[in-house]
Design an enzyme around this catalytic site. Sequence first.
Site, short mmCIF file in Angstrom:
data_model
loop_
_atom_site.label_atom_id
_atom_site.label_comp_id
_atom_site.label_asym_id
_atom_site.label_seq_id
_atom_site.Cartn_x
_atom_site.Cartn_y
_atom_site.Cartn_z
CD GLU A 103 -2.60 -1.43 2.50
OE1 GLU A 103 -3.77 -1.78 2.47
OE2 GLU A 103 -1.97 -1.31 3.55
CB CYS A 116 2.93 7.75 2.91
SG CYS A 116 3.46 6.62 4.19
CB CYS A 123 7.77 -4.73 8.74
SG CYS A 123 9.18 -4.08 9.67
CB CYS A 127 7.07 -2.03 16.22
SG CYS A 127 8.73 -1.63 15.64
CB CYS A 130 3.51 -1.47 13.83
SG CYS A 130 3.61 -1.29 12.04
N GLY A 172 6.98 -1.50 6.00
CA GLY A 172 8.37 -1.93 5.95
C GLY A 172 9.34 -0.99 6.62
CD GLU A 173 13.66 0.36 9.46
OE1 GLU A 173 12.80 0.80 10.24
OE2 GLU A 173 14.58 1.07 9.00
CB SER A 204 10.33 6.86 9.01
OG SER A 204 10.01 6.49 10.34
CB SER A 227 10.36 4.71 15.21
OG SER A 227 9.86 4.99 13.93
CG LEU A 228 12.83 8.16 21.25
CD1 LEU A 228 14.22 7.54 21.18
CD2 LEU A 228 12.95 9.64 21.68
CG HIS A 229 7.73 4.74 19.08
ND1 HIS A 229 7.15 5.84 18.50
CD2 HIS A 229 8.00 3.89 18.05
CE1 HIS A 229 7.06 5.66 17.20
NE2 HIS A 229 7.57 4.50 16.90
CG ASN A 303 -3.19 6.50 13.68
OD1 ASN A 303 -4.01 7.37 13.91
ND2 ASN A 303 -1.98 6.76 13.19
CB CYS A 346 1.36 6.48 11.26
SG CYS A 346 1.84 8.02 10.58
#
Length: 356
Positions: A103, A116, A123, A127, A130, A172-173, A204, A227-229, A303, A346
């Site tokens: 997508e 995007c 992936c 995480c 996600c 994906g990463e 990212s 991506s800290l989070h 989300n 996201c």
Amino acid sequence: MSVMPLTTPAALRQSLFGLRRASLADSLTHRGFPRYRADQIYGWIYQKHHRSAAGMSNLPGTLKQALDESFDLGLPRVVAVHATRDQLTRKFLIELEDGARVECVSMQTERRLTFCLSSQVGCALGCAFCATGLMGLTRNLRAHEIVAQVLLMGDAHHWKDQRFNLVFMGMGEPLANYEPVVEAIRILHDDKGLNLGARRITVSTSGIVPGMRRLAEEGMALGLAMSLHATEDGLRDRLVPLNQRWPLRELLAAAREYGQKSGRRVTLEYTLLAGVNDGPDDALRLAEIARSLPSKINLIPYNPVPGLEWKRPSREAVDAFVQRLYPIAPAVTVRQTLGGEIWAACGQLGGLTPEA
Ligand code: SAH
Ligand code: SF4
């Protein structure tokens, strides 16, 4: 007796969109055409947006025929497009040659158009919050499949806005598929092609430290979002399992280095999860981290993903978090949630549709 087909089946032809201009020129000279023809072909594809050799009027017939025979100029099939009611966000589900589906999302705001992009089918990094992470990894995308996402969305928007931004924040990463991602960026960056400035492109990463270092060496001044989070290893180990390999200390050192080498501030992405990482102490530690390197903070209210228990904090809780940060952090933005109603926000990419 076998009969040679007149044209090569599409699956055997090389996609033109995966070739840098210099590689295309090499390939043309092997076929007896001058190098400058590559510049003309790039112009037709990336500046005039032609999708077949037939209309490339300044090319000789022999070259048009060679292009048709040896190269694929087709874009992936769009299986479905979901648009928000206001039509400003559109999610494209596309099918690749082998049937794999990914997508990509276009987002139009008053100020800009952003595409995007996905970098992998699924992936591997898992995480905890996600949707893509739930799928596991099917395969890496190839450079032409990344470039094609841009062309496909540009075509859908009729290239009305030439100054769009690109973010590698789809499935994906990107740094786990380093070469094809950077190759695609080089193709999109070419000044005889789309001529997309590095400043308009953001990669990212969930924190692949060697990839961040390597990207800094490319000398392209691409935007880097990280991506800290979480502000402590214990929680980050849980949310972003990659942290067990490259913990915060190493991650932040690599981010600092990227900021210094690129001359750009690194974006610290911080997905707000209710009751998990949205407390006053989290805000204090986040500000401290942000002050320790050239950075800006981008908060992403969670989300929801079906099947996962995480919750988005209330609007008041998000506001309170932001208010704590403002006086003590260098720069803070809250990501507008675009596309939530079509599962295009996201972390929601993974085959979810409004009907699902
Ligand atoms: N693989 C890259 C790009 C992912 S998408 C990465 O992890 O950085 C961009 C951002 O959205 C990342 O910061 C990611 O952690 C975050 N994200 C993933 N799922 C989310 C969700 N459900 N809600 C909000 N943010 C999410
Ligand atoms: Fe992969 Fe990024 Fe999702 Fe983590 S947040 S599982 S790295 S796509």
